[in-house]
Design an enzyme around this catalytic site. Structure first.
Site: not given
Ligand code: COA
Length: 259
Positions: A64, A109, A112, A132
Protein backbone atom coordinates in the site's frame (compact mmCIF):
# COMPACT_ATOMS: atom_id res chain seq x y z
CA UNK A 1 -3.51 8.17 -16.46
CA UNK A 2 -4.40 4.50 -16.69
CA UNK A 3 -3.02 2.69 -13.63
CA UNK A 4 -4.69 -0.65 -14.31
CA UNK A 5 -4.61 -2.22 -17.76
CA UNK A 6 -6.73 -5.10 -18.99
CA UNK A 7 -6.05 -7.19 -22.09
CA UNK A 8 -8.17 -10.10 -23.18
CA UNK A 9 -6.74 -13.11 -24.98
CA UNK A 10 -9.65 -15.28 -26.06
CA UNK A 11 -11.38 -16.30 -22.83
CA UNK A 12 -8.54 -15.28 -20.47
CA UNK A 13 -7.93 -11.73 -19.21
CA UNK A 14 -4.62 -10.24 -18.08
CA UNK A 15 -4.90 -7.41 -15.54
CA UNK A 16 -1.73 -5.37 -14.96
CA UNK A 17 -1.20 -2.87 -12.12
CA UNK A 18 0.70 -0.27 -14.10
CA UNK A 19 2.56 2.15 -11.87
CA UNK A 20 6.11 0.83 -12.25
CA UNK A 21 7.84 4.07 -11.17
CA UNK A 22 6.28 3.60 -7.69
CA UNK A 23 6.81 -0.20 -7.83
CA UNK A 24 3.04 -0.52 -8.46
CA UNK A 25 2.23 0.58 -4.88
CA UNK A 26 -1.49 0.68 -4.14
CA UNK A 27 -2.73 4.22 -3.64
CA UNK A 28 -6.39 5.27 -3.66
CA UNK A 29 -6.34 5.90 -7.42
CA UNK A 30 -4.93 2.43 -8.17
CA UNK A 31 -7.44 0.79 -5.80
CA UNK A 32 -10.33 2.63 -7.48
CA UNK A 33 -9.22 1.60 -10.98
CA UNK A 34 -8.63 -1.96 -9.77
CA UNK A 35 -12.13 -2.16 -8.26
CA UNK A 36 -13.72 -0.75 -11.44
CA UNK A 37 -11.75 -3.13 -13.69
CA UNK A 38 -12.72 -6.14 -11.54
CA UNK A 39 -16.40 -5.10 -11.64
CA UNK A 40 -16.31 -4.98 -15.45
CA UNK A 41 -14.43 -8.30 -15.74
CA UNK A 42 -16.78 -10.06 -13.30
CA UNK A 43 -19.71 -9.18 -15.61
CA UNK A 44 -17.94 -10.64 -18.70
CA UNK A 45 -19.87 -13.84 -19.42
CA UNK A 46 -17.21 -15.15 -21.82
CA UNK A 47 -14.36 -14.84 -19.34
CA UNK A 48 -13.01 -18.14 -17.98
CA UNK A 49 -9.92 -17.10 -15.97
CA UNK A 50 -8.01 -13.99 -14.87
CA UNK A 51 -4.25 -13.42 -14.50
CA UNK A 52 -3.11 -10.52 -12.29
CA UNK A 53 0.39 -9.05 -12.52
CA UNK A 54 2.46 -5.90 -11.97
CA UNK A 55 4.17 -3.80 -14.65
CA UNK A 56 7.95 -3.48 -14.91
CA UNK A 57 10.69 -5.87 -13.94
CA UNK A 58 11.08 -5.00 -10.25
CA UNK A 59 7.78 -5.54 -8.49
CA UNK A 60 4.43 -7.25 -8.53
CA UNK A 61 3.19 -4.65 -6.03
CA UNK A 62 5.47 -3.15 -3.32
CA UNK A 63 2.61 -2.54 -0.89
CA UNK A 64 0.00 0.00 0.00
CA UNK A 65 1.23 3.54 -0.67
CA UNK A 66 3.23 4.59 2.40
CA UNK A 67 3.24 8.27 1.38
CA UNK A 68 -0.55 8.25 1.36
CA UNK A 69 -0.78 6.45 4.73
CA UNK A 70 1.88 8.39 6.65
CA UNK A 71 -0.34 11.09 8.16
CA UNK A 72 -3.67 9.28 8.36
CA UNK A 73 -5.76 9.58 11.51
CA UNK A 74 -7.20 6.42 13.06
CA UNK A 75 -10.57 7.06 11.36
CA UNK A 76 -8.95 7.74 8.00
CA UNK A 77 -6.86 4.56 8.39
CA UNK A 78 -10.04 2.53 9.02
CA UNK A 79 -11.57 3.97 5.89
CA UNK A 80 -8.38 3.25 3.85
CA UNK A 81 -8.44 -0.37 5.09
CA UNK A 82 -12.13 -0.58 4.19
CA UNK A 83 -11.40 0.53 0.60
CA UNK A 84 -8.52 -2.00 0.43
CA UNK A 85 -10.68 -4.82 1.79
CA UNK A 86 -13.60 -4.09 -0.53
CA UNK A 87 -11.29 -3.93 -3.55
CA UNK A 88 -9.33 -7.07 -2.71
CA UNK A 89 -12.59 -8.89 -1.91
CA UNK A 90 -13.64 -8.31 -5.52
CA UNK A 91 -10.61 -10.43 -6.41
CA UNK A 92 -11.05 -13.13 -3.73
CA UNK A 93 -14.73 -13.52 -4.64
CA UNK A 94 -14.12 -13.23 -8.38
CA UNK A 95 -16.50 -15.72 -10.04
CA UNK A 96 -13.83 -17.43 -12.13
CA UNK A 97 -10.30 -18.60 -11.18
CA UNK A 98 -7.60 -15.98 -10.60
CA UNK A 99 -3.82 -16.43 -10.89
CA UNK A 100 -1.27 -13.96 -9.51
CA UNK A 101 1.89 -13.86 -11.65
CA UNK A 102 4.49 -12.48 -9.24
CA UNK A 103 7.88 -11.14 -10.30
CA UNK A 104 10.03 -9.10 -7.90
CA UNK A 105 8.55 -7.57 -4.75
CA UNK A 106 5.16 -8.65 -3.42
CA UNK A 107 5.24 -6.73 -0.15
CA UNK A 108 2.50 -5.83 2.30
CA UNK A 109 -0.57 -4.95 0.21
CA UNK A 110 1.09 -6.63 -2.77
CA UNK A 111 1.43 -9.90 -0.85
CA UNK A 112 -2.20 -9.42 0.26
CA UNK A 113 -3.32 -8.90 -3.34
CA UNK A 114 -1.54 -12.11 -4.40
CA UNK A 115 -3.03 -14.03 -1.44
CA UNK A 116 -6.51 -13.03 -2.63
CA UNK A 117 -5.90 -14.96 -5.87
CA UNK A 118 -6.60 -18.69 -6.18
CA UNK A 119 -3.06 -19.52 -7.32
CA UNK A 120 0.27 -17.72 -7.09
CA UNK A 121 2.87 -18.40 -9.79
CA UNK A 122 6.24 -16.83 -8.98
CA UNK A 123 9.33 -16.04 -10.98
CA UNK A 124 12.66 -17.03 -9.44
CA UNK A 125 13.07 -13.30 -8.59
CA UNK A 126 9.87 -13.06 -6.54
CA UNK A 127 10.18 -11.80 -2.96
CA UNK A 128 7.33 -11.93 -0.45
CA UNK A 129 7.16 -10.11 2.88
CA UNK A 130 4.99 -8.21 5.33
CA UNK A 131 7.16 -5.20 6.31
CA UNK A 132 4.26 -3.52 8.16
CA UNK A 133 5.39 -4.04 11.76
CA UNK A 134 8.61 -2.20 10.88
CA UNK A 135 6.43 0.76 9.89
CA UNK A 136 4.43 0.71 13.11
CA UNK A 137 1.32 -0.96 11.70
CA UNK A 138 -0.25 -4.38 11.12
CA UNK A 139 -1.15 -5.68 7.66
CA UNK A 140 -4.48 -4.05 6.82
CA UNK A 141 -5.68 -5.42 3.48
CA UNK A 142 -6.44 -8.98 4.67
CA UNK A 143 -2.94 -10.34 5.33
CA UNK A 144 -3.46 -11.36 8.96
CA UNK A 145 -6.54 -13.33 7.91
CA UNK A 146 -5.67 -14.83 4.51
CA UNK A 147 -2.07 -15.78 5.33
CA UNK A 148 -3.04 -17.56 8.56
CA UNK A 149 -5.84 -19.45 6.78
CA UNK A 150 -3.41 -20.53 4.05
CA UNK A 151 -0.35 -21.54 6.10
CA UNK A 152 -1.58 -21.61 9.72
CA UNK A 153 -1.08 -19.12 12.53
CA UNK A 154 2.53 -20.03 13.39
CA UNK A 155 3.93 -19.26 9.94
CA UNK A 156 1.74 -16.14 9.79
CA UNK A 157 3.12 -14.99 13.16
CA UNK A 158 6.69 -15.64 11.98
CA UNK A 159 6.30 -13.67 8.74
CA UNK A 160 4.23 -10.82 10.15
CA UNK A 161 6.19 -10.36 13.41
CA UNK A 162 9.65 -10.51 11.81
CA UNK A 163 8.89 -9.01 8.39
CA UNK A 164 11.44 -11.40 6.92
CA UNK A 165 11.51 -11.81 3.17
CA UNK A 166 10.75 -15.13 1.49
CA UNK A 167 12.33 -15.96 -1.82
CA UNK A 168 10.36 -17.98 -4.37
CA UNK A 169 11.72 -21.35 -3.18
CA UNK A 170 10.86 -20.58 0.45
CA UNK A 171 7.35 -19.47 -0.54
CA UNK A 172 6.93 -22.69 -2.56
CA UNK A 173 8.03 -24.80 0.42
CA UNK A 174 5.40 -23.10 2.60
CA UNK A 175 2.61 -23.69 0.07
CA UNK A 176 2.22 -19.98 -0.68
CA UNK A 177 3.36 -20.42 -4.28
CA UNK A 178 2.10 -23.13 -6.65
CA UNK A 179 4.97 -23.03 -9.15
CA UNK A 180 8.22 -21.21 -9.90
CA UNK A 181 9.25 -20.14 -13.40
CA UNK A 182 12.05 -18.15 -15.01
CA UNK A 183 11.43 -14.41 -15.13
CA UNK A 184 11.09 -14.55 -18.93
CA UNK A 185 8.45 -17.30 -18.95
CA UNK A 186 6.35 -16.17 -15.97
CA UNK A 187 3.50 -14.52 -17.86
CA UNK A 188 3.35 -17.16 -20.58
CA UNK A 189 3.16 -19.89 -17.96
CA UNK A 190 0.46 -18.06 -15.97
CA UNK A 191 -1.55 -17.57 -19.18
CA UNK A 192 -1.01 -21.24 -20.08
CA UNK A 193 -2.40 -22.39 -16.72
CA UNK A 194 -5.31 -19.96 -17.16
CA UNK A 195 -5.98 -21.41 -20.63
CA UNK A 196 -5.95 -24.96 -19.25
CA UNK A 197 -8.56 -23.92 -16.69
CA UNK A 198 -10.48 -22.08 -19.42
CA UNK A 199 -10.76 -25.37 -21.32
CA UNK A 200 -12.63 -27.09 -18.47
CA UNK A 201 -16.38 -26.98 -17.87
CA UNK A 202 -17.14 -23.44 -16.64
CA UNK A 203 -19.96 -24.41 -14.27
CA UNK A 204 -17.78 -27.14 -12.75
CA UNK A 205 -14.92 -24.68 -12.24
CA UNK A 206 -17.20 -22.03 -10.71
CA UNK A 207 -18.85 -24.56 -8.41
CA UNK A 208 -15.51 -26.11 -7.38
CA UNK A 209 -14.22 -22.66 -6.41
CA UNK A 210 -17.35 -21.96 -4.35
CA UNK A 211 -17.19 -25.37 -2.64
CA UNK A 212 -13.50 -24.92 -1.71
CA UNK A 213 -13.87 -21.44 -0.17
CA UNK A 214 -17.36 -21.77 1.34
CA UNK A 215 -16.30 -25.07 2.93
CA UNK A 216 -13.31 -23.45 4.65
CA UNK A 217 -15.56 -21.47 6.96
CA UNK A 218 -17.46 -24.36 8.51
CA UNK A 219 -17.30 -27.86 9.94
CA UNK A 220 -16.31 -30.80 7.71
CA UNK A 221 -19.85 -32.16 7.65
CA UNK A 222 -21.27 -28.76 6.64
CA UNK A 223 -18.52 -28.53 4.03
CA UNK A 224 -19.47 -31.93 2.62
CA UNK A 225 -23.09 -30.77 2.38
CA UNK A 226 -21.89 -27.71 0.44
CA UNK A 227 -19.88 -30.00 -1.84
CA UNK A 228 -22.93 -32.21 -2.49
CA UNK A 229 -24.97 -29.17 -3.48
CA UNK A 230 -22.38 -27.88 -5.98
CA UNK A 231 -21.60 -31.39 -7.29
CA UNK A 232 -25.26 -32.19 -7.92
CA UNK A 233 -25.89 -28.80 -9.59
CA UNK A 234 -23.41 -29.82 -12.30
CA UNK A 235 -25.79 -32.63 -13.34
CA UNK A 236 -28.26 -29.99 -14.53
CA UNK A 237 -25.78 -28.86 -17.21
CA UNK A 238 -25.52 -29.83 -20.87
CA UNK A 239 -21.75 -29.83 -20.41
CA UNK A 240 -21.87 -32.69 -17.90
CA UNK A 241 -24.25 -34.74 -20.08
CA UNK A 242 -22.20 -34.19 -23.26
CA UNK A 243 -18.82 -34.86 -21.64
CA UNK A 244 -19.91 -38.04 -19.84
CA UNK A 245 -21.86 -39.39 -22.84
CA UNK A 246 -18.83 -38.77 -25.07
CA UNK A 247 -16.65 -40.71 -22.64
CA UNK A 248 -19.08 -43.62 -22.38
CA UNK A 249 -19.52 -43.76 -26.21
CA UNK A 250 -15.77 -43.35 -26.82
CA UNK A 251 -16.45 -40.18 -28.87
CA UNK A 252 -14.65 -36.87 -28.98
CA UNK A 253 -16.17 -34.49 -26.43
CA UNK A 254 -17.87 -31.30 -27.66
CA UNK A 255 -16.43 -27.95 -26.52
CA UNK A 256 -17.96 -26.81 -23.24
CA UNK A 257 -20.81 -24.31 -23.48
CA UNK A 258 -20.90 -23.07 -19.90
CA UNK A 259 -24.39 -24.40 -19.30
N1 COA B 1 4.58 3.08 -1.04
C1 COA B 1 4.92 4.20 -1.69
N2 COA B 1 5.97 4.29 -2.52
C2 COA B 1 6.70 3.19 -2.70
C3 COA B 1 6.41 1.97 -2.04
C4 COA B 1 5.29 1.94 -1.19
N3 COA B 1 4.89 0.84 -0.56
N4 COA B 1 7.33 1.07 -2.40
C5 COA B 1 8.16 1.68 -3.26
N5 COA B 1 7.78 2.97 -3.44
C6 COA B 1 8.42 3.97 -4.29
C7 COA B 1 9.63 4.59 -3.62
O1 COA B 1 9.26 5.61 -2.73
C8 COA B 1 10.37 5.11 -4.82
O2 COA B 1 9.75 6.30 -5.26
P1 COA B 1 10.67 7.58 -5.68
O3 COA B 1 11.45 7.10 -6.87
O4 COA B 1 9.66 8.63 -6.00
O5 COA B 1 11.54 7.87 -4.50
C9 COA B 1 10.10 4.06 -5.89
O6 COA B 1 8.93 3.36 -5.46
C10 COA B 1 11.22 3.05 -6.04
O7 COA B 1 11.50 2.50 -4.76
P2 COA B 1 12.94 2.59 -4.05
O8 COA B 1 12.71 2.50 -2.57
O9 COA B 1 13.71 3.74 -4.55
O10 COA B 1 13.60 1.25 -4.60
P3 COA B 1 14.65 0.32 -3.84
O11 COA B 1 15.12 -0.66 -4.85
O12 COA B 1 15.66 1.15 -3.13
O13 COA B 1 13.81 -0.45 -2.73
C11 COA B 1 11.91 -1.65 -1.84
C12 COA B 1 12.72 -1.30 -3.11
C13 COA B 1 10.66 -2.42 -2.30
C14 COA B 1 12.73 -2.51 -0.91
C15 COA B 1 11.51 -0.34 -1.12
O14 COA B 1 10.91 0.52 -2.08
C16 COA B 1 10.57 -0.53 -0.01
O15 COA B 1 10.94 -0.98 1.07
N6 COA B 1 9.25 -0.20 -0.22
C17 COA B 1 8.29 -0.25 0.79
C18 COA B 1 7.78 -1.66 0.97
C19 COA B 1 6.78 -1.75 2.11
O16 COA B 1 7.09 -1.48 3.26
N7 COA B 1 5.53 -2.14 1.78
C20 COA B 1 4.48 -2.30 2.73
C21 COA B 1 3.80 -1.03 2.98
S1 COA B 1 2.63 -1.16 4.31
Amino acid sequence: MELVKVEKKETVALLTIDRPEGLNALNTAVLKELADALDVLARDRDLRALVVTGAGDRAFVAGADIGEMAELTREEAASFAHVGHETIKKLSSFPMPTIAAVNGFALGGGFELALACDLIIASAKARFAFPETGLGITPGFGGTQRLSRLVGPMVACDLIFTGRRLNAEQALALGIVAEITDVETLLDRAMEIASTIAGKAPVAIRNAKRAIYEGLCCTLSDGLAIETEYFSQCFDTEDQKNAMRAFVNKEKALPFKGR
